[in-house]
Design a protein around this motif. Structure first.
Motif, mmCIF file in Angstrom:
data_model
loop_
_atom_site.group_PDB
_atom_site.id
_atom_site.type_symbol
_atom_site.label_atom_id
_atom_site.label_comp_id
_atom_site.label_asym_id
_atom_site.label_seq_id
_atom_site.Cartn_x
_atom_site.Cartn_y
_atom_site.Cartn_z
ATOM 1 N N GLU A 176 27.471 56.987 45.110
ATOM 2 C CA GLU A 176 28.444 57.965 44.645
ATOM 3 C C GLU A 176 29.796 57.658 45.278
ATOM 4 O O GLU A 176 29.895 57.485 46.497
ATOM 5 N N ILE A 177 30.840 57.591 44.461
ATOM 6 C CA ILE A 177 32.169 57.209 44.929
ATOM 7 C C ILE A 177 33.188 58.236 44.461
ATOM 8 O O ILE A 177 33.204 58.609 43.281
ATOM 9 N N ALA A 178 34.022 58.719 45.387
ATOM 10 C CA ALA A 178 35.097 59.658 45.045
ATOM 11 C C ALA A 178 36.431 58.949 45.196
ATOM 12 O O ALA A 178 36.592 58.052 46.034
ATOM 13 N N SER A 179 37.440 59.365 44.400
ATOM 14 C CA SER A 179 38.752 58.729 44.433
ATOM 15 C C SER A 179 39.843 59.733 44.769
ATOM 16 O O SER A 179 39.612 60.947 44.818
ATOM 17 N N GLU A 180 41.037 59.202 44.973
ATOM 18 C CA GLU A 180 42.182 60.012 45.372
ATOM 19 C C GLU A 180 42.533 61.070 44.331
ATOM 20 O O GLU A 180 43.004 62.161 44.675
ATOM 21 N N ASN A 181 42.299 60.795 43.056
ATOM 22 C CA ASN A 181 42.669 61.736 41.998
ATOM 23 C C ASN A 181 41.599 62.792 41.731
ATOM 24 O O ASN A 181 41.690 63.551 40.768
ATOM 25 N N HIS A 193 27.985 45.534 45.297
ATOM 26 C CA HIS A 193 28.540 44.371 46.001
ATOM 27 C C HIS A 193 28.881 43.270 45.001
ATOM 28 O O HIS A 193 28.269 43.154 43.942
ATOM 29 N N ARG A 194 29.859 42.445 45.358
ATOM 30 C CA ARG A 194 30.363 41.407 44.470
ATOM 31 C C ARG A 194 29.971 40.023 44.968
ATOM 32 O O ARG A 194 29.823 39.805 46.178
ATOM 33 N N LEU A 195 29.815 39.103 44.023
ATOM 34 C CA LEU A 195 29.691 37.688 44.382
ATOM 35 C C LEU A 195 31.085 37.144 44.685
ATOM 36 O O LEU A 195 32.092 37.703 44.223
ATOM 37 N N PRO A 196 31.193 36.042 45.438
ATOM 38 C CA PRO A 196 32.512 35.593 45.894
ATOM 39 C C PRO A 196 33.444 35.134 44.781
ATOM 40 O O PRO A 196 34.621 35.493 44.780
ATOM 41 N N GLY A 197 32.939 34.345 43.829
ATOM 42 C CA GLY A 197 33.799 33.851 42.765
ATOM 43 C C GLY A 197 35.094 33.298 43.310
ATOM 44 O O GLY A 197 35.117 32.542 44.288
ATOM 45 N N ASP A 198 36.205 33.699 42.700
ATOM 46 C CA ASP A 198 37.527 33.283 43.156
ATOM 47 C C ASP A 198 38.194 34.319 44.048
ATOM 48 O O ASP A 198 39.338 34.138 44.460
ATOM 49 N N THR A 199 37.487 35.433 44.323
ATOM 50 C CA THR A 199 38.053 36.500 45.166
ATOM 51 C C THR A 199 37.065 36.885 46.257
ATOM 52 O O THR A 199 36.568 38.019 46.307
ATOM 53 N N PRO A 200 36.743 35.976 47.168
ATOM 54 C CA PRO A 200 35.710 36.257 48.172
ATOM 55 C C PRO A 200 36.079 37.360 49.151
ATOM 56 O O PRO A 200 35.200 37.891 49.839
ATOM 57 N N TRP A 201 37.372 37.707 49.231
ATOM 58 C CA TRP A 201 37.794 38.773 50.154
ATOM 59 C C TRP A 201 37.389 40.159 49.645
ATOM 60 O O TRP A 201 37.473 41.132 50.389
ATOM 61 N N ARG A 202 36.947 40.268 48.407
ATOM 62 C CA ARG A 202 36.492 41.551 47.858
ATOM 63 C C ARG A 202 34.972 41.613 47.945
ATOM 64 O O ARG A 202 34.264 40.987 47.156
ATOM 65 N N ASP A 203 34.479 42.375 48.891
ATOM 66 C CA ASP A 203 33.035 42.464 49.105
ATOM 67 C C ASP A 203 32.338 43.391 48.117
ATOM 68 O O ASP A 203 31.144 43.225 47.853
ATOM 69 N N ASN A 204 33.055 44.388 47.623
ATOM 70 C CA ASN A 204 32.409 45.391 46.778
ATOM 71 C C ASN A 204 33.397 45.893 45.722
ATOM 72 O O ASN A 204 34.526 45.398 45.629
ATOM 73 N N VAL A 205 32.963 46.889 44.954
ATOM 74 C CA VAL A 205 33.755 47.350 43.815
ATOM 75 C C VAL A 205 34.687 48.510 44.167
ATOM 76 O O VAL A 205 35.356 49.045 43.270
ATOM 77 N N LEU A 206 34.767 48.912 45.419
ATOM 78 C CA LEU A 206 35.648 50.008 45.793
ATOM 79 C C LEU A 206 37.105 49.648 45.529
ATOM 80 O O LEU A 206 37.557 48.543 45.848
ATOM 81 N N GLU A 207 37.840 50.604 44.960
ATOM 82 C CA GLU A 207 39.271 50.447 44.737
ATOM 83 C C GLU A 207 40.035 51.224 45.807
ATOM 84 O O GLU A 207 39.455 51.988 46.585
ATOM 85 N N GLU A 208 41.354 51.029 45.857
ATOM 86 C CA GLU A 208 42.179 51.729 46.847
ATOM 87 C C GLU A 208 41.981 53.240 46.739
ATOM 88 O O GLU A 208 41.984 53.804 45.641
ATOM 89 N N GLY A 209 41.801 53.878 47.873
ATOM 90 C CA GLY A 209 41.654 55.322 47.911
ATOM 91 C C GLY A 209 40.265 55.827 47.594
ATOM 92 O O GLY A 209 40.024 57.040 47.653
ATOM 93 N N GLU A 210 39.337 54.946 47.251
ATOM 94 C CA GLU A 210 37.972 55.371 46.955
ATOM 95 C C GLU A 210 37.122 55.403 48.221
ATOM 96 O O GLU A 210 37.255 54.541 49.093
#
Length: 329
Positions: A176-181, A193-210
């Motif tokens: 369960e994920i809550a956001s700023e809005n 969780h995310r695979l590294p692909g071309d953006t390995p610095w992103r470990d998961n699907v959380l966005e800013e403020g979530e």
């Protein structure tokens, strides 16, 4: 350690607002984040203490499932009578990770958000695309013994280090994920969780403020639940290979359920739905287990030092399936 400002959130909306932007990070137990702060791998301007938020409950939900609050400690989850009775693979996975002291402090949300990492990530003098995009991956041509053999890219071959999320993936839990809005969303642990692909610095699907607010477990199912962790020492070590399994047999001796997830093999807890499709409806035997292992590892790639993980994963999966179906020799 770089100096930072500490803010205490007094509501979920306040926490989301404070966490908006790359320069801020939430902190609950801090068992991973504090280590990275000390190493100056993480250098936020602001830490947002969320421990005052009412998110530590473990409560039943409609349909027979269970909701685990984001601030529930790993110890609280592992020893909960309902978890031990109905979702024992989760309890066993948590108890297989870290030490009692760390489990007492670590939170459910924080455990899910721990960084996928390796020695090159935690050493700021070494190249690491996760820590410094474009600097290269030192592990690919370096020390790769603990590294991934599935889902890698030319940017990163680190492995997800946790145990809890592997069990949650086998159980088909949701985050369960809550956001700023004020909006909320639910994401399957299998997709969190995310695979590294071309953006390995992103470990998961959380966005800013979530912010993670909890995890929901679906209603318990019939079958045997197993968590097997193969590691180099018996305590406080990441998995070389781990398997979380929920396997059921019907009255005719055929496999009726085979929910499996794997740790130590990839950048995230690994779940391949094709394995269940192969196993369900079949009579268990070694030939079938070999096919399942072959399917799991058909795209596996070693990097020299970690080549051993491929046959190790095959043996571990076959052993777990043998135990779960009662066909072990």
């Amino acid at each position: 350690m770089k100096p930072f400002d500490l803010q205490r959130a007094d509501s979920l909306a306040h926490a989301s607002q404070l966490c908006a932007g790359d320069a801020s990070k939430p902190i609950g137990g801090g068992t991973n984040l504090v280590d990275l702060l000390k190493l100056e791998v993480e250098t936020p301007d602001t830490l947002v203490d969320i421990n005052r938020l009412p998110m530590a409950g473990i409560d039943p939900i409609d349909g027979g499932g269970l909701r685990i609050g984001a601030l529930a400690s790993n110890t609280a989850v592992a020893v909960d009578d309902r978890v031990r009775a109905d979702w024992p693979v989760l309890s066993r996975a948590i108890l297989a990770g870290a030490t009692q002291q760390l489990r007492n402090r670590a939170t459910t949300g924080g455990n899910l958000c721990q960084r996928t990492r390796c020695y090159y990530f935690t050493n700021i003098d070494q190249p690491c695309n996760k820590r410094e995009p474009g600097s290269g991956c030192g592990a690919i041509d370096g020390i790769a013994r603990l590294h991934a053999v599935l889902g890698t890219s030319d940017q990163c071959i680190a492995t997800y280090p946790g145990d809890m999320a592997v069990a949650m993936a086998a159980l088909d839990a949701a985050v369960e994920i809550a956001s700023e809005n004020g909006k909320s969303r639910s994401v399957p642990v299998r997709d969190f969780h995310r695979l590294p692909g071309d953006t390995p610095w992103r470990d998961n699907v959380l966005e800013e403020g979530e912010i993670i607010t909890g995890v929901t477990l679906p209603a318990p199912v019939e079958g045997k639940q197993i968590y097997r962790k193969v590691r180099e020492r018996s305590s406080y070590a990441f998995a070389l290979v781990s398997v979380a399994a929920v396997v059921a047999m019907d009255e005719g001796g055929l496999i009726s359920r085979a929910d499996l997830a794997f740790g130590g093999l990839a950048h995230k807890p690994w779940h391949d739905p094709r394995i269940a499709e192969l196993l369900v409806g079949k009579a268990p035997d070694e030939a079938l287990f070999d096919k399942a292992a072959g399917l799991l590892l058909e795209d596996a790639q070693g990097y020299g030092e970690n080549d051993f993980k491929i046959p190790l994963a095959r043996r571990t999966l076959k052993a777990v399936l043998g135990e779960a179906t009662g066909t072990s020799s």
